[in-house]
Design an enzyme around this catalytic site. Structure first.
Site, PDB file in Angstrom:
ATOM      1  N   GLU A 131       0.690  -1.190   0.083  1.00  0.00           N
ATOM      2  CA  GLU A 131       0.135   0.027   0.203  1.00  0.00           C
ATOM      3  C   GLU A 131       0.671   1.340   0.106  1.00  0.00           C
ATOM      4  O   GLU A 131       0.540   2.160  -0.768  1.00  0.00           O
ATOM      5  CB  GLU A 131      -0.793  -0.101   1.171  1.00  0.00           C
ATOM      6  N   GLU A 158       2.320   1.778  -3.558  1.00  0.00           N
ATOM      7  CA  GLU A 158       1.041   2.094  -4.528  1.00  0.00           C
ATOM      8  C   GLU A 158       0.574   3.553  -4.370  1.00  0.00           C
ATOM      9  O   GLU A 158       0.143   4.134  -5.130  1.00  0.00           O
ATOM     10  CB  GLU A 158      -0.056   1.081  -4.294  1.00  0.00           C
TER      11      GLU A 158
END
Length: 314
Positions: A195, A198
C-alpha cells in the site's frame, strides 16, 4: 469381430426411417452418440450406487463439503439426489453440510433452500450454503465478521521524518499514514509495504507491528467490524511519486510536527508520539516483532507478533 445378427440390419433401417436425418452417416453418428451416452449414464449410476451421496470431502469438525455439483442436472433430479445424500450423511453422524454453488448454477440454490439450507456467504461467482445437522442450535461460525486495514509508518531514522499522505475526495483532508485493506492470504507486513508503494511510490521493508485498533459500526464495512493495524517500515527509496487518483498530498514530515498537528486523526498523532519514544529510547521498547511458527493443522506456517523475548526463554 462377431458378425451382426440377421435381425439387426432391418431394425437399424427401421430406426433410420423413424428418426430421419440429413444423411445415413449423420444417423449413424447420432445413434452411436446416443448409445455411448446411455452406456456412460449406466456406468455412472453403477459407480454411484443406490443411495450413494454426492461426492464430498469430510472436514476435521465432522462436516462435509460438496465442492462440485453434477453437470446438466435438473432442479428435480438435484433435489432428490441432495435429499438422499443428506439422509446418508445424517446416518454417518455428520453434523453439517457445506454446499458450494457457482453463480451459473444458482437455480439449484432454491432446491437446497427447500431442504433447510441457508446462505452462509458469497464471494465473486460462488455462493456457499450450509445446513446444520447436529444437536441443538447451529454452531457453525459466522463469515467475515471483520475487515482488516493496514497502514505503514515509514520512518527515516537519520532525520526523524515519517511518510504521510492526505487522501483525495474527503470532506476533511487530514494527514495519515498510507495504507489500505489487506487482500485475502496476504500477510499484514506485505499489505503495508504494498500500500505504501502504490500510494507514494516509496519502497520500504517491514520492521514491526506497532498497534491494533478495533472499531465497530465502521462506515463502508458492510456491517462488519474493522481492524486497523499500523506497521513500522524502513525506507528503501526516498523519492516520492504519489498516486494522484488516491492522494491529494504526500510528504516526509517531522515526527515532532505530526505529533502536534491539528489536521490529523487522533490515532495518527498517538502513533507519531509512540515513534518519537522509539527513536529516543530504542524501537525495541515499542515494537511487536514478527516470527513464523509451524501451523498444527495445515502443515504450513503462520506469523505471530509479540514483544521480543530473550533467547533463553524460547
Amino acid at each position: 469381430m462377431a458378425p451382426f445378427s440377421r435381425g439387426f440390419l432391418p431394425s437399424f433401417i427401421k430406426l433410420l426411417t423413424r428418426y430421419p436425418c440429413r444423411s445415413r452417416k449423420e444417423s449413424l453418428c447420432r445413434f452411436s452418440g446416443y448409445a455411448a451416452q446411455k452406456q456412460q449414464q449406466q456406468q455412472h449410476q453403477h459407480q454411484r450406487g443406490p443411495g450413494a451421496p454426492l461426492p464430498a470431502s469430510v472436514d476435521a469438525h465432522g462436516g462435509v463439503t460438496v465442492h462440485h455439483l453434477p453437470a446438466d442436472v435438473t432442479e428435480a433430479t438435484f433435489s432428490e439426489l441432495l435429499r438422499e445424500s443428506v439422509c446418508v450423511w445424517r446416518s454417518e453422524g455428520r453434523v453439517a453440510v457445506w454446499l458450494r454453488v457457482p453463480l451459473c448454477r444458482s437455480r439449484l440454490a432454491e432446491a437446497a433452500a427447500l431442504q433447510g439450507f441457508t446462505y452462509h456467504h458469497a464471494v465473486r461467482d460462488e455462493a456457499v450454503l450450509s445446513l446444520w445437522m447436529g444437536d441443538g442450535e447451529s454452531r457453525l461460525p459466522n463469515y467475515a465478521t471483520h475487515q482488516v486495514g493496514v497502514a505503514g509508518a515509514v520512518v527515516n531514522q537519520s532525520n526523524g521524518k515519517v511518510l504521510v499522505v492526505q487522501d483525495k475526495n474527503r470532506a476533511k483532508n487530514m494527514w495519515k499514514f498510507p495504507g489500505g485493506l489487506s487482500n485475502p492470504s496476504e500477510n499484514i507486513g506485505d499489505t503495508a509495504v504494498r500500500e505504501v508503494f502504490e500510494e507514494t511510490g516509496v519502497r520500504s521493508e517491514f520492521r514491526s507491528l506497532l498497534s491494533i485498533r478495533q472499531q465497530h459500526h465502521h462506515p463502508g464495512a458492510f456491517g462488519n467490524s474493522d481492524m486497523y493495524l499500523i506497521c513500522r517500515l524502513a525506507p528503501v527509496t526516498y523519492d516520492i511519486n504519489f498516486c494522484k487518483h488516491e492522494c491529494l498530498r504526500c510528504e516526509w514530515m517531522d515526527l515532532a510536527r505530526l505529533a502536534k498537528a491539528s489536521d490529523t486523526a487522533p490515532i495518527t498523532s498517538r502513533i507519531a508520539k509512540l515513534l518519537l519514544y522509539g527513536l529516543e529510547t530504542g524501537f525495541h521498547n515499542i515494537d511487536l516483532s514478527m516470527e513464523e511458527l509451524p501451523a498444527v493443522y495445515t502443515g504450513l506456517v503462520y506469523q505471530i507478533h509479540h514483544r521480543t523475548i530473550p533467547e533463553r526463554y524460547k
